[in-house]
Enzyme design. Structure first.
Site, PDB file in Angstrom:
ATOM      1  N   LYS A   1      49.330  18.340  49.199  1.00 13.37           N
ATOM      2  CA  LYS A   1      50.022  19.170  48.209  1.00 13.37           C
ATOM      3  C   LYS A   1      51.520  18.864  48.230  1.00 13.37           C
ATOM      4  CE  LYS A   1      51.177  24.023  47.362  1.00 13.37           C
ATOM      5  NZ  LYS A   1      50.582  24.242  46.038  1.00 13.37           N
TER       6      LYS A   1
ATOM      7  N   ARG B   1      46.952  22.757  43.634  1.00 15.65           N
ATOM      8  CA  ARG B   1      46.811  24.212  43.819  1.00 15.65           C
ATOM      9  C   ARG B   1      45.739  24.531  44.850  1.00 15.65           C
ATOM     10  NH1 ARG B   1      48.158  28.574  40.271  1.00 15.65           N
ATOM     11  NH2 ARG B   1      46.543  29.843  41.225  1.00 15.65           N
TER      12      ARG B   1
ATOM     13  N   HIS C   1      48.604  31.408  28.818  1.00 16.44           N
ATOM     14  CA  HIS C   1      48.855  30.219  29.638  1.00 16.44           C
ATOM     15  C   HIS C   1      49.789  29.228  28.956  1.00 16.44           C
ATOM     16  CE1 HIS C   1      44.953  31.793  31.141  1.00 16.44           C
ATOM     17  NE2 HIS C   1      45.662  31.750  32.240  1.00 16.44           N
TER      18      HIS C   1
ATOM     19  N   ASP D   1      47.989  38.687  44.365  1.00 14.10           N
ATOM     20  CA  ASP D   1      46.688  38.196  43.952  1.00 14.10           C
ATOM     21  C   ASP D   1      45.730  39.369  43.779  1.00 14.10           C
ATOM     22  OD1 ASP D   1      45.448  38.870  46.450  1.00 14.10           O
ATOM     23  OD2 ASP D   1      44.090  37.184  46.062  1.00 14.10           O
TER      24      ASP D   1
ATOM     25  N   TYR E   1      42.575  23.437  42.232  1.00 11.25           N
ATOM     26  CA  TYR E   1      42.657  22.295  41.316  1.00 11.25           C
ATOM     27  C   TYR E   1      43.955  21.552  41.605  1.00 11.25           C
ATOM     28  CZ  TYR E   1      45.934  25.044  38.475  1.00 11.25           C
ATOM     29  OH  TYR E   1      46.997  25.800  38.058  1.00 11.25           O
TER      30      TYR E   1
ATOM     31  N   CYS F   1      45.197  37.448  28.722  1.00 13.71           N
ATOM     32  CA  CYS F   1      45.151  37.582  30.185  1.00 13.71           C
ATOM     33  C   CYS F   1      46.471  38.202  30.654  1.00 13.71           C
ATOM     34  CB  CYS F   1      44.884  36.219  30.850  1.00 13.71           C
ATOM     35  SG  CYS F   1      44.272  36.361  32.549  1.00 13.71           S
TER      36      CYS F   1
ATOM     37  N   GLY G   1      47.556  43.691  32.377  1.00 10.72           N
ATOM     38  CA  GLY G   1      47.908  44.304  33.657  1.00 10.72           C
ATOM     39  C   GLY G   1      49.174  43.796  34.303  1.00 10.72           C
TER      40      GLY G   1
ATOM     41  N   CYS H   1      38.066  36.661  31.898  1.00  7.69           N
ATOM     42  CA  CYS H   1      38.772  35.478  31.408  1.00  7.69           C
ATOM     43  C   CYS H   1      37.746  34.473  30.956  1.00  7.69           C
ATOM     44  CB  CYS H   1      39.569  34.823  32.507  1.00  7.69           C
ATOM     45  SG  CYS H   1      40.700  35.876  33.321  1.00  7.69           S
TER      46      CYS H   1
HETATM   47  N1  GLN Z   1      44.828  42.410  35.737  1.00  8.83           N
HETATM   48  C1  GLN Z   1      44.977  41.038  36.076  1.00  8.83           C
HETATM   49  C2  GLN Z   1      46.317  40.541  35.559  1.00  8.83           C
HETATM   50  O1  GLN Z   1      46.767  40.961  34.555  1.00  8.83           O
HETATM   51  C3  GLN Z   1      43.883  40.189  35.499  1.00  8.83           C
HETATM   52  C4  GLN Z   1      43.991  38.745  35.938  1.00  8.83           C
HETATM   53  C5  GLN Z   1      42.835  37.881  35.561  1.00  8.83           C
HETATM   54  O2  GLN Z   1      42.118  38.146  34.635  1.00  8.83           O
HETATM   55  N2  GLN Z   1      42.638  36.798  36.233  1.00  8.83           N
HETATM   56  O3  GLN Z   1      46.929  39.689  36.149  1.00  8.83           O
HETATM   57 ZN    ZN Z   2      42.208  37.117  32.619  1.00 12.36          ZN
END
Ligand code: GLN
Ligand code: ZN
Length: 827
Positions: free
Chosen positions: A19, A577, A767, A551, A574, A799, A494, A713
């Site tokens: 890494k 990571r 993303h 996390d 990946y 997300c 979130g 997701c």
């Molecule tokens: N509640 C989490 C966030 O918003 C959900 C993350 C995820 O779906 N991987 O980060």
């Molecule tokens: Zn998500």
């Protein structure tokens, strides 16, 4: 006499050296030569570990600077058009020189560009912001998007998705495996080359969308591809290799007719190519092929393997034990058989004595009756899925947990101990005593030795109901009245940005440079800012921002019994990571509340700012039992479903405590529920059952008026639609970034088993660093409104926001709320 082998070793190194080397190169802090020699050093170190443990057959070709599927793509010149254009001059030069020189250094930047995307100017990107193309394939940016990533079978490793088209010009650009074989040989180690097979490779390829053509199917490429495999294998033979292992884990899945045919065709072609032009070659001079399936049993695919003249077969006898009982095994006809007896997917010490007892007698019949010519004791699959070594964990792990662990290095020794015990049949021999002592010493995980709480399994069936008080319609009516949200309510998933400031402050706290109280006050201040920000954005359902957690699983592990975390138990996720999955070693119970204080703090602050009359709900944020399990190493002495129920009960307690503290909306995230689906259809039913039940146990204890959200997701979830419906959440927010609006097909909506609850398909891809415009999100929402009722549709990102900057989140959410407000006028 049996031999020992390992199917593959972790790549990162004892201290994630790979890494560090790769990221230093990306940042422009080291040269190509430095990167390559750092990688070579690691490989040599790993080969020597296996050699000194006594392993007879050491693998090469399992190492990769980023990903093995990407290696194969570049090796076979499977380069998407967008990279061909960008690197046309370099590629032309490389192709001219392919036969006369080593082009691996020249290919390096193209390789990383395919892995991470590249700015058109080809400057190095920063290491912590890889531009993964998933999700925003259509948007034009000033950069070239990377290949997509895809989960590698049912593991938590992600491989790249090569793109092929009618015009893909298959050729052997480089032969990494041969290079590593020679490197090992020059260091005094004779190795066994490994390569991912053509069918598994094509299985992971997709059609290049830029040049997709109706008449073209990816399996059309199989012949051209196999010619290159033949070329590659013959090069290995010429370098002195006697065997090559071709890995086809796709055999552990249900293959359709097309891929079965492709399989047969591929290997028939390969064998004829290996013999072509060399009719006189002595059988013992020709390089031999070991076919390796792993991640499960061959089942009916064993016929495919046995119909072909492979000289060796590998069996995963941890996840595919049933193969060993298969009657078909009698047709081994002089083949070498590799028995994958040591688990490459989990971290518990094997009960090698028990394995010895079970297999020892059977081995002679395998040799005599079934016609096996030789036996190799192996790992079940490559050891890529477990951390490097337990050595550094000794100081901080509880002794009884530490003693039960075996990571890659320890597993290599287990394999060899097993071999020694089998070879030295004398029952008083030292080798067998080692195994027996281990067995007696309580250090292997055994059901009878762990204090499994027998009651917990029954509790949920007897005392805890897994259904809500009322059906969705009834709850929905109560909730509509209580919350009185506008149509198309807005929310987020979130998390809010984990900024540099937060990271630095957390580091300071961990290093004891600030007190716990100072740290907690800092987090509270962040929550206040976040609440004010969300009120200013005018979102309808707020969140506290998840600043206190880095996390989604480890955070909860701290509040649960039976969980522990390692110091250095990194596993590649990946590219560069890595993740450090927690270990579930015992019965799980909630030690204390986990999120109640912080969520209540956020809710009280909203109430204070807006006044109780006009206040808005703050969503409680929890991770669901299935995701906790998927992203941890789990016990193997009790069924996973039982651990799931224990976690579910712990989450249920938290949900109820949130509710009794005035939290009216609670989200239980299950982003990993789809990835736990077993590879074979016939094994999926049981998973569906326990995963849905555990989610319902976690969430069903609340009043009708409490709104349960869940988040996944995953955009292509028609496969798990039945599960989603049965989970019976009030609101589901999901990924929807591929502008594929057929998320939940309309026919399902009209059928009896329809999804009836509320839904928020993400309006934009978090993303991507691009700011979604009002217009594009509006168009998307209008499309969604053709499928979903305006009373059921939520407006949200796809997300969490944790990886984005404050400015990006602000701009994107402002546009998103504007879309909701505009649409409310017309709908
Ligand atoms: N509640 C989490 C966030 O918003 C959900 C993350 C995820 O779906 N991987 O980060
Ligand atoms: Zn998500």
């Amino acid at each position: 006499m049996v031999f020992s082998s390992v199917l593959g070793f972790p790549r990162m190194g004892s201290d994630r050296q790979l890494k560090k080397a790769v990221e230093a190169y990306w940042k422009g802090k080291s040269t190509r030569t430095e990167l390559i020699s750092a990688a070579d050093e690691l490989k040599i170190e790993h080969w020597n570990i296996m050699k000194s443990a006594g392993i007879d057959v050491i693998p090469v070709g399992d190492f990769s600077l980023y990903d093995h599927i990407l290696d194969a793509a570049l090796m076979f010149n499977v380069i998407p058009a967008r990279f061909e254009v960008e690197f046309s001059a370099e590629l032309a030069k490389i192709r001219r020189n392919v036969k006369s020189m080593d082009v691996s250094q020249e290919l390096l930047d193209i390789y990383f560009a395919m892995a991470r995307g590249v700015k058109k100017s080809k400057t190095h990107e920063s290491a912590d912001e890889p531009n993964h193309g998933h999700g925003h394939g259509h948007e034009e940016t000033d950069g070239i998007p990377s290949l997509e990533m895809k989960k590698w079978f049912d593991t938590n490793y992600h491989s790249m998705v090569p793109e092929i088209s009618k015009s893909t010009n298959f050729m052997l650009l480089q032969n990494n495996v041969k290079k590593d074989f020679i490197l090992a040989k020059n260091n005094g180690i004779i190795t066994n080359p490994h390569i991912i097979g053509p069918i598994t490779f094509l299985h992971y390829c997709k059609l290049d969308s830029a040049v997709e053509s109706a008449s073209f199917n990816k399996w059309n490429s199989v012949n051209k591809l196999v010619e290159l495999y033949a070329e590659l294998v013959l090069e290995l033979e010429a370098s002195g290799s006697e065997w090559v292992t071709i890995e086809e884990p796709v055999l552990a899945t249900d293959l359709n007719k097309e891929s079965k045919e492709a399989f047969l065709q591929a290997y028939k072609t390969l064998y004829s190519k290996l013999l072509e032009g060399r009719p006189d070659i002595q059988n013992d001079k020709k390089i031999k092929v070991m076919l390796a399936n792993y991640f499960g049993s061959y089942k009916e695919n064993l016929d495919l393997a046995l119909d072909l003249p492979f000289e060796g077969l590998h069996f995963d006898l941890v996840l595919g034990k049933s193969d060993f009982e298969s009657a078909k095994l009698s047709k081994l006809n002089g083949r070498v058989v590799s028995l994958g007896l040591i688990d490459g997917r989990n971290i518990w010490r094997a009960d090698t004595f028990k394995i010895y007892k079970f297999y020892n007698d059977k081995l002679s019949s395998l040799l005599k009756d079934s016609g096996a010519s030789q036996i190799i004791i192996n790992s079940s699959c490559p050891l890529l899925y477990v951390p490097f070594s337990t050595a550094i964990e000794k100081e901080h792990l509880e002794e009884n947990v530490f003693n039960k662990l075996a990571f890659a290095v320890e597993k290599v020794f287990e394999i060899n101990n097993l071999k020694n015990a089998i070879n030295k049949q004398d029952s008083s021999s030292l080798s067998l005593t080692i195994l027996e002592n281990d067995h007696q010493s309580n250090s292997v995980q055994k059901a009878d030795k762990l204090s499994s709480n027998q009651n917990s399994h029954n509790t949920y069936e007897n005392d805890v109901s897994s259904t809500r008080l009322s059906d969705f319609q009834t709850r929905n009516a109560v909730q509509k009245k209580l919350f009185d949200f506008p149509n198309l309510p807005t929310t987020t998933i979130g998390s809010f940005p984990q900024t540099e400031e937060i990271r630095v402050t957390r580091q300071k706290f961990r290093k004891n440079l600030i007190t716990k109280q100072e740290y907690e006050e800092f987090i509270k201040e962040k929550i206040r800012e976040c609440i004010k920000w969300q009120i200013d954005l005018d979102l309808d359902v707020l969140v506290h921002g998840e600043y206190e957690r880095t996390d989604m699983v480890e955070f909860f592990g701290h509040f649960l019994t039976g969980f522990t975390t390692t110091k250095n138990g990194w596993v590649q996720s990946y590219g560069s990571r890595c993740v450090k999955p927690p270990i579930i070693y015992g019965d799980v119970k909630r030690k204390s509340s986990m999120t109640v204080e912080i969520t209540k703090f956020a809710q009280d602050y909203v109430n204070e700012i807006l006044g109780l009359e006009n206040s808005r709900p703050v969503k409680g944020m929890l991770t669901g039992p299935v995701t906790i399990i998927q992203w941890s190493f789990v016990r193997n002495d009790i069924p996973i479903s039982q651990t799931a129920m224990q976690i579910a009960l712990a989450i249920r307690e938290e949900v109820l405590e949130l509710e009794s503290n005035g939290i009216t909306v609670i989200q239980v995230d299950e982003p990993a529920i789809r990835e736990g689906l077993p590879l074979r259809k016939e094994e999926q039913k049981e998973y569906r059952k326990w995963s849905v039940t555990s989610f319902k146990i976690a969430t069903s204890g609340v009043k009708d008026s409490t709104q349960i959200h869940t988040h996944m997701c995953y955009s292509d979830f028609n496969e798990i639609l039945g599960m989603i419906i049965s989970m019976d959440a009030d609101v589901l927010t999901i990924e929807n970034s591929k502008s594929n609006l057929k998320l939940i097909e309309v026919d399902h909506l009209s059928s009896a088993q329809a999804y009836k609850a509320e839904i928020g398909p993400g309006l934009y891809d978090v993303h991507s660093p691009l700011i979604p415009t009002v217009n594009e999100m509006k168009l998307r929402a209008i499309e969604l409104l053709k499928v979903y009722k305006k009373e059921s549709l939520w407006i949200n990102p796809d997300c969490g926001n944790k990886t984005r900057t404050v400015a990006e989140v602000d701009a994107a959410l402002r546009n998103m709320v504007a879309v909701a407000k505009e649409l409310r006028k017309t709908f």
